[in-house]
Design a protein around this motif. Sequence first.
Motif, short mmCIF file in Angstrom:
data_model
loop_
_atom_site.label_atom_id
_atom_site.label_comp_id
_atom_site.label_asym_id
_atom_site.label_seq_id
_atom_site.Cartn_x
_atom_site.Cartn_y
_atom_site.Cartn_z
N ILE A 111 0.65 -1.33 0.06
CA ILE A 111 0.12 0.12 0.06
C ILE A 111 0.88 1.08 -0.01
O ILE A 111 0.55 2.22 -0.58
CB ILE A 111 -0.84 0.07 1.22
CG1 ILE A 111 -1.99 -1.18 1.00
CG2 ILE A 111 -1.53 1.38 1.45
CD1 ILE A 111 -2.94 -1.62 2.37
N HIS A 112 1.94 1.13 0.71
CA HIS A 112 2.83 2.24 0.79
C HIS A 112 3.35 2.84 -0.36
O HIS A 112 3.60 3.84 -0.87
CB HIS A 112 3.98 2.11 1.97
CG HIS A 112 4.58 2.90 2.59
ND1 HIS A 112 5.53 3.19 3.57
CD2 HIS A 112 4.44 4.56 2.17
CE1 HIS A 112 5.92 4.30 3.97
NE2 HIS A 112 5.29 5.35 3.02
N HIS A 113 4.00 1.59 -1.08
CA HIS A 113 4.54 2.00 -2.23
C HIS A 113 3.64 2.30 -3.63
O HIS A 113 3.52 3.17 -4.29
CB HIS A 113 5.52 0.94 -2.81
CG HIS A 113 6.10 1.05 -4.46
ND1 HIS A 113 5.44 0.45 -5.25
CD2 HIS A 113 7.14 1.63 -4.65
CE1 HIS A 113 6.37 0.50 -6.42
NE2 HIS A 113 7.29 1.36 -5.88
N ASN A 120 11.39 11.65 -1.04
CA ASN A 120 11.59 11.26 -0.03
C ASN A 120 11.44 9.60 -0.08
O ASN A 120 12.21 8.84 0.41
CB ASN A 120 10.65 11.71 1.28
CG ASN A 120 10.81 13.11 1.60
OD1 ASN A 120 11.89 13.63 1.16
ND2 ASN A 120 10.00 13.78 2.39
N HIS A 121 10.41 9.31 -0.57
CA HIS A 121 10.11 7.81 -0.76
C HIS A 121 11.30 6.98 -1.56
O HIS A 121 11.42 5.84 -1.19
CB HIS A 121 8.78 7.34 -1.25
CG HIS A 121 7.60 7.62 -0.01
ND1 HIS A 121 7.00 9.16 0.27
CD2 HIS A 121 6.93 6.88 1.10
CE1 HIS A 121 6.28 9.04 1.17
NE2 HIS A 121 6.29 7.93 1.60
N SER A 122 11.41 7.63 -2.52
CA SER A 122 12.43 7.14 -3.43
C SER A 122 13.97 6.83 -2.80
O SER A 122 14.47 6.04 -2.87
CB SER A 122 12.61 8.01 -4.65
OG SER A 122 11.61 8.17 -5.39
N GLY A 142 5.59 13.05 9.19
CA GLY A 142 6.84 13.58 9.05
C GLY A 142 7.91 12.57 8.83
O GLY A 142 7.55 11.40 8.77
N TRP A 143 9.17 13.07 8.80
CA TRP A 143 10.41 12.07 8.73
C TRP A 143 11.38 12.50 9.67
O TRP A 143 11.52 13.64 10.05
CB TRP A 143 10.84 12.41 7.12
CG TRP A 143 9.86 11.88 6.10
CD1 TRP A 143 8.81 12.45 5.57
CD2 TRP A 143 10.24 10.76 5.34
NE1 TRP A 143 8.24 11.91 4.57
CE2 TRP A 143 9.11 10.86 4.42
CE3 TRP A 143 11.14 9.73 5.25
CZ2 TRP A 143 8.99 9.60 3.45
CZ3 TRP A 143 10.99 8.78 4.18
CH2 TRP A 143 9.75 8.82 3.54
N ALA A 144 12.38 11.54 9.95
CA ALA A 144 13.57 11.62 10.63
C ALA A 144 14.81 11.43 9.68
O ALA A 144 14.63 10.78 8.88
CB ALA A 144 13.83 10.60 11.84
N LEU A 201 13.69 8.10 7.71
CA LEU A 201 12.71 7.23 8.31
C LEU A 201 11.44 7.97 8.08
O LEU A 201 11.21 9.09 8.61
CB LEU A 201 13.10 6.68 9.58
CG LEU A 201 11.80 5.93 10.21
CD1 LEU A 201 11.77 4.48 9.46
CD2 LEU A 201 12.56 5.53 11.79
N ASP A 202 10.59 7.24 7.44
CA ASP A 202 9.05 7.48 7.41
C ASP A 202 8.11 7.50 8.53
O ASP A 202 8.17 6.15 8.99
CB ASP A 202 8.44 7.14 6.03
CG ASP A 202 7.05 7.60 5.62
OD1 ASP A 202 6.53 8.21 6.55
OD2 ASP A 202 6.62 7.34 4.49
N VAL A 203 7.98 8.53 9.44
CA VAL A 203 6.94 8.31 10.49
C VAL A 203 5.57 8.65 10.47
O VAL A 203 4.77 8.90 11.34
CB VAL A 203 7.78 8.86 11.84
CG1 VAL A 203 9.09 8.28 12.00
CG2 VAL A 203 7.80 10.49 11.58
N GLU A 248 1.90 7.68 9.74
CA GLU A 248 1.10 6.44 10.31
C GLU A 248 1.03 5.39 9.16
O GLU A 248 0.81 4.43 9.63
CB GLU A 248 -0.17 7.06 11.05
CG GLU A 248 -0.05 7.64 12.15
CD GLU A 248 -1.35 7.82 12.95
OE1 GLU A 248 -2.45 7.58 12.21
OE2 GLU A 248 -1.41 8.18 14.13
N HIS A 249 0.79 6.11 7.97
CA HIS A 249 0.43 4.87 6.86
C HIS A 249 1.90 4.09 6.67
O HIS A 249 1.82 3.03 6.02
CB HIS A 249 0.30 5.53 5.48
CG HIS A 249 1.50 6.52 4.75
ND1 HIS A 249 1.24 7.94 4.35
CD2 HIS A 249 2.93 6.30 4.91
CE1 HIS A 249 2.36 8.16 3.76
NE2 HIS A 249 3.34 7.29 4.11
N ALA A 250 2.93 4.51 7.30
CA ALA A 250 4.22 3.61 7.16
C ALA A 250 4.06 2.50 8.19
O ALA A 250 4.89 1.40 8.08
CB ALA A 250 5.28 4.29 7.51
MN MN Z 1 5.21 7.41 3.49
#
Ligand code: MN
Length: 202
Positions: free
Chosen positions: A26-28, A77-79, A126-128, A163-165, A167-169
Motif C-alpha cells: 500500500i505504501h509503495h 523522500n520515498h524514492s 513527517g520524517w526523521a 525514516l518515514d514516520v 502513520e501509513h508507514a
Molecule cells: Mn510514506
Amino acid sequence: MPFELPALPYANNALEPHFDAETMEIHHDKHHAAYVTNLNNAIAATASLSEKTIEELCVNAGKNSPVIRNNGGGHYNHSMFWKLLKPNGGGAPTGKLGEDIVSTFGDFAKFKEEFAKAAVSRFGSGWAWLVVAEGKLAITSTPNQDNPIMDVAEVKGAPVLCLDVWEHAYYLKYQNKRADYINAFWNLVNWDEANVLYAAAK
Ligand code: MN
C-alpha cells in the motif's frame, strides 16, 4: 510524464517480519504512486517547471505551490527511503559513515537513541533524517513531506538516512506504537546505500 514511480528494489514481503508485505504494498503502490501522479499533474499545469529535476523542485519548494512542495517531497523522500532499506539489513553502520557516526555521536547506541528520539517526537506526520549539515553529521526531522534539501527546512543538509514516520508507514502492523516500528527499522537499514549518500554529501 516527467516523473515515474520507481519499482521497489525487493519484493513486497522481503522486509518481513519487520515491515509487513501489506504495508509495503500500500505504501509503495498507493501512497508513493499518488505523490508521483499528483506531482506530474501539477507540473503539467505549470510550464516553467516542466524541465526541473526532483532535487530542483525540492530546493525551491518554498517558491512553488504547496501541491508541488508536498508531492515533490513525497516522491523524493520515498524514492530515497526504499533504497535505504534491504532484507537482512541493519547491524552496525559500516565504512566511513560508521566511523563518523561513532566519532560524532559517541557510539552507535547513542546515535540510535538520538535518531529514534527525533523520529518518535515528530508530532503528526513527517520524517526523521541523518544529514550532513555544514560538513558535520546531524539528526533532524521534518513535517509532512518536507525534507532537508528544501529551502523551507529548519535544518538544511544533505540526507544520508531517512525514516518515514507517517502513520501509513506503520499503522497496519504497529498501530499507535511508533517506537516499535522505529526499533524494527534498525533491522533493515541498508548501510551500503547510506555510505553512498554520505560520500556524495561531503
Ligand atoms: Mn510514506
